[in-house]
Design a protein around this motif. Structure first.
Motif, PDB file in Angstrom:
ATOM      1  N   LYS A  45       7.890  19.985  43.004  1.00  0.00           N
ATOM      2  CA  LYS A  45       7.790  21.340  42.117  1.00  0.00           C
ATOM      3  C   LYS A  45       8.730  21.893  41.669  1.00  0.00           C
ATOM      4  N   VAL A  46       9.335  22.424  42.494  1.00  0.00           N
ATOM      5  CA  VAL A  46      10.350  23.548  41.986  1.00  0.00           C
ATOM      6  C   VAL A  46      11.842  22.944  41.400  1.00  0.00           C
ATOM      7  N   ILE A  47      12.217  21.749  41.456  1.00  0.00           N
ATOM      8  CA  ILE A  47      13.651  21.420  41.954  1.00  0.00           C
ATOM      9  C   ILE A  47      14.390  20.742  40.297  1.00  0.00           C
ATOM     10  N   ASP A  48      15.227  20.804  39.987  1.00  0.00           N
ATOM     11  CA  ASP A  48      15.935  20.113  38.649  1.00  0.00           C
ATOM     12  C   ASP A  48      16.914  19.612  38.817  1.00  0.00           C
ATOM     13  N   THR A  49      16.957  19.022  40.491  1.00  0.00           N
ATOM     14  CA  THR A  49      18.374  18.278  41.278  1.00  0.00           C
ATOM     15  C   THR A  49      18.485  17.346  42.501  1.00  0.00           C
ATOM     16  N   VAL A  50      18.447  16.289  42.568  1.00  0.00           N
ATOM     17  CA  VAL A  50      18.241  16.047  43.211  1.00  0.00           C
ATOM     18  C   VAL A  50      18.996  15.199  43.959  1.00  0.00           C
ATOM     19  N   ILE A  51      19.862  15.644  45.335  1.00  0.00           N
ATOM     20  CA  ILE A  51      21.212  15.116  46.013  1.00  0.00           C
ATOM     21  C   ILE A  51      20.041  14.533  47.784  1.00  0.00           C
ATOM     22  N   LEU A  52      20.564  12.835  47.511  1.00  0.00           N
ATOM     23  CA  LEU A  52      20.571  12.139  48.868  1.00  0.00           C
ATOM     24  C   LEU A  52      21.493  11.981  49.463  1.00  0.00           C
ATOM     25  N   VAL A  53      20.910  12.364  50.967  1.00  0.00           N
ATOM     26  CA  VAL A  53      22.282  12.056  52.405  1.00  0.00           C
ATOM     27  C   VAL A  53      21.644  10.992  53.009  1.00  0.00           C
ATOM     28  N   ASP A  54      22.522  10.510  52.799  1.00  0.00           N
ATOM     29  CA  ASP A  54      22.265   9.203  54.175  1.00  0.00           C
ATOM     30  C   ASP A  54      23.492   8.373  54.993  1.00  0.00           C
ATOM     31  N   GLN A  55      23.162   8.839  56.294  1.00  0.00           N
ATOM     32  CA  GLN A  55      24.502   9.085  56.864  1.00  0.00           C
ATOM     33  C   GLN A  55      25.509   8.949  56.853  1.00  0.00           C
TER      34      GLN A  55
END
Length: 293
Positions: A190-200
């Motif tokens: 509801k608040v972010i403009d951008t997503v950074i997805l981190v995995d392993q």
């Protein structure tokens, strides 16, 4: 505002970060998401110069950040990492005095987070949510250019979560940049403009919310008085439909009117029709599974 290049970090033989690269600009609200142990908190500590990187570099406002050079740069950064660092016998007001000499700024953040009723009480009397608010207040009180928040919604009641969202939106509109890690993706989106997805220990994806919303799939939810017969009618007409409990789920965007006409023509009574769009969590999990992240 932030540029991370080739960041690597090991603890013993365990690789925590492996060639992490990302950047974002002033005024953005960036969500750092991923499973437990993915490396999110380590990334945040590296941004603050609290850990020695094995390789790579971090820059904030064009200046390098490391354990030995972080002091000047991180004066422009406010942070809440893991849990608030609170002294039990100091009041909330005294904690804020450790962060700034400006009474005006202290009054602003106390009112903004609705802490007036207890800010002068010793912190040992604070509930979990009150301590969390104090930690957020300490991160914001200096009006830094960059704010890093690790699970800021932990322990907050729904009203406080809503107020925090509004405050983040207000400050971002005034030019403050945010990096926020949270497992509560329904609130984060509801608040972010951008997503950074981190995995392993790796960045699997960096996309704007607008891009993720474009890739979100829509489905049609239908309830009828004769679901078994309705399912067969739709399958025979080559609609991509499955039954889940009392719902029939059409798993692709289709024209609604012809579908309903087909059911009406077969005298199937329809009790519910609803359209649903994948939420952030569902989109990210699907992109990971499809290898597109």
């Amino acid at each position: 505002m932030v540029q991370v290049t080739g960041l690597r970090k090991k603890f013993g033989h365990r690789i925590v970060l492996c060639d992490v690269n990302f950047e974002f600009s002033t005024g953005e609200v960036v969500g750092l998401v991923g499973p437990n142990g993915a490396g999110k908190t380590t990334i945040m500590k590296e941004l603050l110069g609290l850990l020695v990187a094995d390789a790579g570099n971090v820059q904030i406002l064009g200046q390098p950040v490391s354990v030995t050079t972080h002091t000047v740069v991180t004066q422009q950064v406010g942070a809440l990492i893991e849990r608030p660092a609170i002294y039990p016998f100091l009041s909330g007001w005294q904690h804020l005095q450790l962060m700034t000499n400006s009474v005006e700024q202290m009054m602003w953040v106390v009112q903004a987070l609705q802490m007036t009723g207890y800010i002068h009480q010793p912190a040992k009397r604070y509930s979990l949510g009150m301590k969390q608010k104090l930690g957020i207040a300490m991160a914001l009180v200096g009006r830094p250019q960059l704010v890093i928040l690790d699970e800021p919604m932990n322990g907050l009641d729904p009203q406080s979560v809503k107020r925090l969202r509004e405050l983040i939106g207000q400050l971002a509109g005034e030019g403050t940049t945010f990096l926020i890690s949270s497992h509560i993706l329904s609130e984060l989106e509801k608040v972010i403009d951008t997503v950074i997805l981190v995995d392993q220990g790796q960045v699997r994806l960096q996309r704007t919310m607008a891009q993720l919303q474009e890739s979100a799939r829509q489905s049609l939810v239908i309830q009828t008085t004769e679901n078994a017969r309705a399912l067969q009618i739709l399958l025979q007409a080559d609609y991509p439909v499955i039954q889940r409990g009392t719902d029939l789920i059409v798993t692709a965007s289709v024209a609604l009117t012809p579908l309903l006409r087909r059911l009406f023509a077969a005298d199937v009574q329809i009790s519910k029709v609803d359209q649903q769009r994948e939420d952030l969590e569902t989109v990210l999990l699907r992109l990971l599974a499809e290898g597109k992240a």
